[in-house]
Design an enzyme around this catalytic site. Structure first.
Site, mmCIF file in Angstrom:
data_model
loop_
_atom_site.group_PDB
_atom_site.id
_atom_site.type_symbol
_atom_site.label_atom_id
_atom_site.label_comp_id
_atom_site.label_asym_id
_atom_site.label_seq_id
_atom_site.Cartn_x
_atom_site.Cartn_y
_atom_site.Cartn_z
ATOM 1 N N PHE A 225 -21.022 -13.054 61.901
ATOM 2 C CA PHE A 225 -22.282 -12.257 61.684
ATOM 3 C C PHE A 225 -23.832 -12.810 61.776
ATOM 4 C CE2 PHE A 225 -18.328 -11.506 59.677
ATOM 5 C CZ PHE A 225 -18.192 -9.991 60.157
ATOM 6 N N CYS B 73 -46.149 -2.829 36.510
ATOM 7 C CA CYS B 73 -46.507 -1.674 37.799
ATOM 8 C C CYS B 73 -47.237 -0.374 36.881
ATOM 9 C CB CYS B 73 -44.689 -1.560 38.737
ATOM 10 S SG CYS B 73 -45.910 -0.165 40.135
ATOM 11 N N CYS C 220 -37.866 0.177 41.808
ATOM 12 C CA CYS C 220 -37.546 -1.695 41.102
ATOM 13 C C CYS C 220 -36.851 -0.060 39.588
ATOM 14 C CB CYS C 220 -38.610 -1.300 40.339
ATOM 15 S SG CYS C 220 -39.792 -2.700 41.662
ATOM 16 N N CYS D 189 -23.871 -9.817 50.169
ATOM 17 C CA CYS D 189 -25.160 -8.830 49.462
ATOM 18 C C CYS D 189 -23.854 -7.999 49.210
ATOM 19 C CB CYS D 189 -25.539 -8.498 50.612
ATOM 20 S SG CYS D 189 -24.559 -7.611 51.977
ATOM 21 N N GLN E 170 -33.973 -11.604 56.625
ATOM 22 C CA GLN E 170 -33.479 -11.588 54.759
ATOM 23 C C GLN E 170 -34.829 -11.013 54.556
ATOM 24 O OE1 GLN E 170 -31.124 -12.966 53.130
ATOM 25 N NE2 GLN E 170 -29.889 -13.143 54.482
ATOM 26 N N ASP F 293 -21.659 -14.873 57.055
ATOM 27 C CA ASP F 293 -22.671 -14.220 56.189
ATOM 28 C C ASP F 293 -22.571 -12.323 56.485
ATOM 29 O OD1 ASP F 293 -24.782 -13.024 55.397
ATOM 30 O OD2 ASP F 293 -26.269 -13.835 56.009
#
Length: 407
Positions: free
Chosen positions: A271, A61, A70, A365, A244, A339
């Protein structure tokens, strides 16, 4: 300027060089590289690469290095997958745990179905993109190798919304999600909604075929329900609700959970969100889905009632941080899906550890809070059978995982 050898990557993706005076952080570098730069505090600026690592690749990119979206496009895919697995291994080791790892699953480029853009209206133009890392400078994106094409194609629509409702004194946040029925757009930070602005926004939604447009808490247009496929069910999440990041990542997590659940026929999903896992699992099992956000529970329940061929799903609104399910409430169930958000689920894991449940399928996560909660289960007699890293946030330091516990 002194030279520094990068020893490892930090959790955010910066290279770290060990020196007698402490760690030096150098962005966009890789282990084994020798670099020079201007040192301010512990951070290296104007980094010059003297000796590149064999794991370095050309970033695809043109915005990389400025755009804060990023931080790791310069790393080879195999290196990044191994690095993310090592992050989880180190977090587990800090709790005295180790386990087997299933192969890392990485979402492809151009796969993110949701993004929150920042937009700013100037006197003559509109800027739409992401901030530079650690800065309020906005990078006006011409292209993005993370997002689905439909999100980037929405730039003219987002510009029209910004011109209509943005203020030159602030920025708009535009959360754009691709659904089966078109784009779902939630706007925050704009002008107060009045009759004129409402009419203008409704006209934009009509002209640009937007499925749903929401201005803060006000629904401007609902031309079609912006549904997402959760197995056989179709669910329209509330505006801005958790989803997600990629369908590929969601599928990888679900596949891992199916393995972790084994033959379970009665499952508790903690969750549960809008039913990302509850509804597909209901193809083979009865599910108690527990979630703290009432609108998400309502969306889950509607999705189940409108689907065909699913086992019973009981959707319950309950704050699992304040009122975790108690050990006795798991008595009639075979397995648990959990989760939690990034903070983990210390109280719920403690109650789960005291229950009679023998099988837990976990998603996380945050490797650090996952490892903390995993130790709670393992201290209660569970075995952490395996972990699988699922990299939905390609080219970033973010790490997600699925895991199986049994006893």
């Amino acid at each position: 300027m002194d030279s520094y050898t990068i020893d490892r990557l930090g959790h955010e993706g910066d290279g770290i060089a060990a020196t007698p005076n402490g760690a030096v952080y150098a962005p966009f570098t890789l282990p084994g590289e020798v670099v020079r730069g201007r040192l301010e505090g512990a951070r290296l600026f104007d980094v010059q690469l003297q000796s590149p690592a064999p794991t370095r690749v050309a970033a695809p990119c043109p915005h990389f290095g400025r755009c804060g979206g990023c931080s790791l496009q310069h790393g080879h895919d195999d290196f990044l997958a191994a690095w993310k697995q090592e992050i989880v291994q180190r977090a587990l080791a800090a709790q005295g745990l180790e386990t087997a790892f299933r192969p890392v699953q990485t979402s492809p480029s151009h796969s993110r179905r949701r993004a929150t853009f920042t937009a700013r209206r100037t006197r003559k133009t509109v800027q739409i993109g992401f901030f530079e890392a650690g800065s309020e400078l906005l990078v006006d994106l011409a292209e993005c190798h993370i997002l689905r094409p439909a999100l980037m194609a929405a730039r003219p629509t987002l510009a029209a919304i910004t011109r209509a409702g943005g203020s030159r004194n602030g920025v708009l946040k535009l959360t754009v999600t691709e659904s089966l029925e078109g784009l779902d757009i939630l706007v925050s930070g704009g002008k107060p909604l009045d009759i004129t602005l409402r009419a203008t926004l409704a006209a934009i939604a009509e002209a640009d075929d937007i499925a749903r447009l929401t201005w803060d808490d006000d629904q401007i247009a609902l031309r079609r329900r912006p549904v997402q496929p959760f197995g056989a069910a179709r669910v329209a999440p509330p505006p801005g609700a958790f989803l997600q990041a990629t369908t590929e990542g969601e599928a990888a997590l679900l596949a891992a959970l199916r393995v972790a659940l084994g033959p379970a026929r009665r499952v508790v999903d903690l969750f549960a969100g809008c039913g990302t896992f509850s509804l597909p699992v209901a193809e083979t099992a009865e599910v108690l889905a527990v979630e703290g956000d009432a609108p998400m529970v309502a969306a889950l329940d509607r999705g189940w009632r409108e689907a065909r061929g699913l086992h019973r799903v009981e959707a319950v609104a309950r704050d699992l941080f304040r009122r975790p399910l108690l050990p006795a409430e798991f008595k009639t169930y075979d397995a648990v899906i959990i989760d939690p958000p990034r903070a983990g689920a210390a109280a719920q894991m403690a109650a789960l550890a005291l229950s009679s449940i023998g099988r837990v399928a976990a998603v996380s996560c945050s490797p650090v809070t996952f490892a903390r909660d995993a130790k709670t289960l393992c201290d209660a007699g569970f075995t952490l059978d395996w972990v699988q890293v699922v990299d939905q946030f390609r080219w970033s330091g973010h790490v997600e995982l699925a895991a199986q516990f049994t006893r």
